[in-house]
Design an enzyme around this catalytic site. Sequence first.
Site, short mmCIF file in Angstrom:
data_model
loop_
_atom_site.label_atom_id
_atom_site.label_comp_id
_atom_site.label_asym_id
_atom_site.label_seq_id
_atom_site.Cartn_x
_atom_site.Cartn_y
_atom_site.Cartn_z
N HIS A 1 0.84 -1.20 0.00
CA HIS A 1 0.00 0.00 0.00
C HIS A 1 0.87 1.24 0.00
O HIS A 1 1.97 1.24 0.54
CB HIS A 1 -0.95 0.02 1.20
N HIS B 1 0.77 5.24 1.08
CA HIS B 1 0.08 6.26 1.86
C HIS B 1 0.19 7.59 1.10
O HIS B 1 1.30 8.01 0.75
CB HIS B 1 0.75 6.48 3.22
P1 5GP Z 1 1.43 0.46 7.43
O1 5GP Z 1 1.74 0.76 8.88
O2 5GP Z 1 1.40 -1.02 7.18
O3 5GP Z 1 2.32 1.20 6.47
O4 5GP Z 1 -0.01 1.06 7.16
C1 5GP Z 1 -1.18 0.39 7.53
C2 5GP Z 1 -2.23 1.46 7.71
O5 5GP Z 1 -3.49 0.83 7.75
C3 5GP Z 1 -2.08 2.25 9.00
O6 5GP Z 1 -1.86 3.62 8.70
C4 5GP Z 1 -3.42 2.02 9.72
O7 5GP Z 1 -3.89 3.17 10.38
C5 5GP Z 1 -4.33 1.57 8.61
N1 5GP Z 1 -5.40 0.70 9.03
C6 5GP Z 1 -5.32 -0.34 9.90
N2 5GP Z 1 -6.51 -0.95 10.02
C7 5GP Z 1 -7.36 -0.28 9.19
C8 5GP Z 1 -8.75 -0.47 8.88
O8 5GP Z 1 -9.45 -1.37 9.36
N3 5GP Z 1 -9.29 0.40 7.99
C9 5GP Z 1 -8.55 1.41 7.41
N4 5GP Z 1 -9.18 2.22 6.56
N5 5GP Z 1 -7.25 1.60 7.69
C10 5GP Z 1 -6.66 0.76 8.57
#
Ligand code: 5GP
Length: 122
Positions: A104, A106
Amino acid sequence: EAPPEVTLFDKIVKGEIPCNKVYEDEVCLAFRDIAPVAKTHVLVIPKVREGLTQLQHASAEHKFILGHMLGVAVPAVVKSEGLNSYRLVVNDGADACQTVFHLHMHIIGGGKPLSWPPGVPR
Ligand code: 5GP
């Protein structure tokens, strides 16, 4: 680290977990992060994860998906959100704070200028 077979993003793609969708096409889905760090905090994901648990596992077979994310989905969100400046972040690996092992991007920005730099806490 052993990535999970199915992440919550697969459930979001299937509609099993609701999301606040901002963009969708045949390849990508974009939706608002549940814990936004700026006025706009949108996650862009490929609908089909395939081997893309994280960016470091990308190879030539993923060129279309990666190009579509960067060349089509991200610009569409940036435009619809009205962003003039934003940050595009890929956390690649647990020590980079990756928590969901489905690639993903951001998109973070809007409202106020962003802070910099990220990195190792002092
Ligand atoms: P990472 O930390 O893996 O780069 O990003 C994962 C993102 O997913 C985090 O920013 C977190 O806030 C988001 N996230 C986690 N659970 C959910 C969810 O159930 N729904 C949405 N829309 N975002 C989520």
